[in-house]
Write a protein that holds these residues in place. Structure first.
Motif, PDB file in Angstrom:
ATOM      1  N   LYS A 118      40.876  48.595  38.923  1.00  0.00           N
ATOM      2  CA  LYS A 118      41.570  48.053  37.752  1.00  0.00           C
ATOM      3  C   LYS A 118      40.590  47.295  36.850  1.00  0.00           C
ATOM      4  O   LYS A 118      40.616  47.425  35.629  1.00  0.00           O
ATOM      5  N   ASP A 119      39.731  46.484  37.475  1.00  0.00           N
ATOM      6  CA  ASP A 119      38.742  45.729  36.703  1.00  0.00           C
ATOM      7  C   ASP A 119      37.809  46.674  35.954  1.00  0.00           C
ATOM      8  O   ASP A 119      37.480  46.453  34.779  1.00  0.00           O
ATOM      9  N   ARG A 151      43.143  46.390  48.833  1.00  0.00           N
ATOM     10  CA  ARG A 151      43.537  45.600  47.677  1.00  0.00           C
ATOM     11  C   ARG A 151      42.330  45.362  46.783  1.00  0.00           C
ATOM     12  O   ARG A 151      42.389  45.529  45.580  1.00  0.00           O
ATOM     13  N   SER A 152      41.240  44.998  47.330  1.00  0.00           N
ATOM     14  CA  SER A 152      40.061  44.693  46.527  1.00  0.00           C
ATOM     15  C   SER A 152      39.536  45.956  45.858  1.00  0.00           C
ATOM     16  O   SER A 152      39.063  45.913  44.727  1.00  0.00           O
ATOM     17  N   LYS A 211      41.760  46.549  43.025  1.00  0.00           N
ATOM     18  CA  LYS A 211      41.434  45.509  42.047  1.00  0.00           C
ATOM     19  C   LYS A 211      40.171  45.888  41.319  1.00  0.00           C
ATOM     20  O   LYS A 211      40.077  45.785  40.095  1.00  0.00           O
ATOM     21  N   ARG A 212      39.169  46.331  42.103  1.00  0.00           N
ATOM     22  CA  ARG A 212      37.908  46.731  41.480  1.00  0.00           C
ATOM     23  C   ARG A 212      38.137  47.876  40.499  1.00  0.00           C
ATOM     24  O   ARG A 212      37.604  47.878  39.397  1.00  0.00           O
TER      25      ARG A 212
END
Length: 138
Positions: A23-24, A16-17, A20-21
């Protein structure tokens, strides 16, 4: 005992992270691209404004130069008109002087004529006197 459930959740958290990373990172990239685009647009607008101002200044200066030329031409025309009116006035003065001279000549001629008539009368009187004297002598 089997696998620990903890590791499963932590790998899920890692996944997930990571997403997320990713996406960020993508968001950051998009934001940077938008910022670059905005900056380019601002620069283009600034350049356009500068060019417009420059063109306007050039146009204004050329217009004012044309105006100055027109004003100079008008001044020259005014000067020419003044000269013409002065010349006309001089001509009028000359005409008046000529008229005065003519009038003076006429007056002199009249005076001379009067004097001539008076002399003629005097001569006539003298002749008449002499004739009377001759008549008396006879």
């Amino acid at each position: 005992m089997g696998k620990r459930s903890r590791s499963k959740s932590s790998s899920r958290d890692r996944k997930r992270s990571r997403s997320k990373r990713d996406k960020d990172k993508e968001k950051d990239k998009d934001r940077k691209d938008k910022d670059k685009d905005r900056k380019k647009d601002k620069d283009k607008e600034r350049d356009r404004d500068r060019d417009r101002k420059k063109d306007k200044k050039e146009k204004d200066s050329s217009d004012s130069e044309k105006d100055r030329k027109k004003d100079k031409e008008k001044e020259k025309e005014k000067e020419k008109d003044k000269e013409k009116t002065k010349d006309k006035e001089k001509e009028k003065e000359k005409e008046k002087d000529k008229e005065k001279e003519k009038d003076k000549a006429k007056e002199k001629a009249k005076d001379k004529e009067k004097k001539d008539k008076e002399k003629e009368k005097e001569k006539e009187k003298e002749r008449a006197k002499k004739e009377r004297e001759k008549e008396k002598e006879k």
